[in-house]
Design a protein around this motif. Structure first.
Motif, short mmCIF file in Angstrom:
data_model
loop_
_atom_site.label_atom_id
_atom_site.label_comp_id
_atom_site.label_asym_id
_atom_site.label_seq_id
_atom_site.Cartn_x
_atom_site.Cartn_y
_atom_site.Cartn_z
N LEU A 246 24.22 9.07 -8.25
CA LEU A 246 23.98 7.77 -7.63
C LEU A 246 23.18 7.91 -6.34
N GLN A 247 23.51 8.90 -5.55
CA GLN A 247 22.77 9.11 -4.31
C GLN A 247 21.32 9.46 -4.61
N GLU A 249 19.60 8.63 -7.33
CA GLU A 249 18.93 7.46 -7.88
C GLU A 249 18.63 6.41 -6.82
N LEU A 250 19.50 6.31 -5.84
CA LEU A 250 19.26 5.35 -4.75
C LEU A 250 18.03 5.76 -3.96
N GLU A 251 17.89 7.04 -3.69
CA GLU A 251 16.69 7.51 -2.98
C GLU A 251 15.44 7.28 -3.81
N ALA A 253 15.01 4.97 -6.13
CA ALA A 253 14.75 3.54 -6.20
C ALA A 253 14.10 3.04 -4.91
N ALA A 254 14.50 3.59 -3.78
CA ALA A 254 13.89 3.20 -2.50
C ALA A 254 12.42 3.61 -2.46
N ARG A 276 15.51 -3.84 -7.10
CA ARG A 276 16.47 -4.23 -6.07
C ARG A 276 17.85 -4.49 -6.64
N GLN A 279 19.33 -1.06 -6.98
CA GLN A 279 19.78 -0.56 -5.68
C GLN A 279 21.07 -1.23 -5.24
N SER A 280 21.17 -2.53 -5.48
CA SER A 280 22.39 -3.26 -5.13
C SER A 280 23.59 -2.74 -5.92
N ILE A 282 23.95 0.26 -7.24
CA ILE A 282 24.30 1.61 -6.79
C ILE A 282 25.08 1.55 -5.48
N ARG A 283 24.61 0.73 -4.55
CA ARG A 283 25.31 0.63 -3.26
C ARG A 283 26.72 0.09 -3.46
#
Length: 292
Positions: A246-247, A249-251, A253-254, A276, A279-280, A282-283
């Motif tokens: 997840l971490q 993939e979040l990077e 996606a950003a 987005r 990202q939402s 994942i967060r």
């Protein structure tokens, strides 16, 4: 990893057995007493035969040329292994022979792609996720699922009145046609709790997520989408391999969002919205299930 999800069985059916490594391990561990190794091509099947004969296990294994479950009879095996292929192909294999699919006590599946779509396929076709496992090897994540037949599939429209979330890869061609018949209209979910409706026990979500988010159709959609995308059991376990993914993939996606904003142009708006949303999700998963 797949071996950790296996349960004691009579006969293993290994579809796409390659060199027969999984059958060998299951026999050596005493998980099963016999195995049926199946391959669509003669070359890999003969390689599996040589490997298992050399290991002294050839007499306990039948070797069959088979396209998916074609060469297997209903009830002939009670443990199934499907690995090394995409979730879309796995769905087609299982959907083609529903009686054979539901005759297994447990199905061990390791999709190489289309995981959300494959989880949705399982849910709608009466295959309950009992366990999930995840490991990193060579810098890549691998996820495996242990499925068991339930009494019936869950009608997609019974899950959320607002409709199914669009989580599948648009290239995935997993059909949701031909689901098990619904015995009664009430089985579609009217007046049922989430636990009664399907395998995604939404009320088990940690923190106040369930209480706060399940009050609205949008909240239900978000939670269902998150659990399809990332795995209900992996989330419940706060699995460290999933957190790492997840971490990452979040990077990623950003970085993609920055690229889309810079590129602009036709089509970028829709891609930006999807990005987005990811990202939402994942967060939210990191916050609720990992305390990040």
């Amino acid at each position: 990893m797949l071996a950790s999800l296996a349960v004691e069985s009579r006969v293993l059916a290994d579809v796409g057995c390659d060199h027969g490594f999984f059958a060998l391990e299951m026999l050596r561990r005493g998980i099963c007493s016999r195995a049926i190794a199946m391959e669509v091509a003669r070359g890999p099947l003969e390689a599996a035969r040589r490997h298992l004969v050399k290991a002294g296990l050839g007499e306990r294994v039948e070797f069959r040329l088979s396209d998916g479950l074609e060469a297997l009879r209903t009830g002939e095996a009670d443990l199934l292994c499907l690995a090394g292929m995409g979730g879309d192909l796995m769905g087609r294999i299982l959907e083609m022979y529903p009686a054979r699919t539901r005759s297994f006590g447990r199905l061990l599946c390791q999709p190489q792609s289309h995981l959300p779509a494959f989880r949705l396929f399982a849910l709608c076709n009466g295959l309950r996720i009992e366990q999930e496992a995840m490991v990193w090897e060579g810098g890549k994540p691998y996820t495996a699922l242990a499925l068991e037949p339930s009494e019936a599939g869950v009608a997609p429209e019974a899950l959320w009145p607002v409709g199914l979330p669009d989580v599948a890869d648009p290239q995935a061609k997993i059909s949701l046609e031909g689901n098990p018949p619904w015995e009664e209209a009430d089985a579609r979910g009217a007046g049922k709790t989430p636990e009664e409706v399907g395998m995604y026990a939404m009320a088990r979500a940690k923190s106040d997520f369930a209480a706060l988010e399940l009050q609205s159709p949008e909240g239900k959609q978000a939670l269902f989408r998150i659990r399809l995308r990332f795995g209900p059991m992996l989330l419940e376990q706060s699995h460290p391999a999933l957190e790492r993914w997840l971490q990452r993939e979040l990077e990623a996606a950003a970085r993609l969002e920055a690229h889309l904003l810079e590129a602009g142009g036709e089509g970028c708006g829709e891609a930006l919205l999807r990005n987005r949303e990811m990202q939402s999700d994942i967060r939210r998963a990191l916050e609720v299930y990992f305390g990040c």
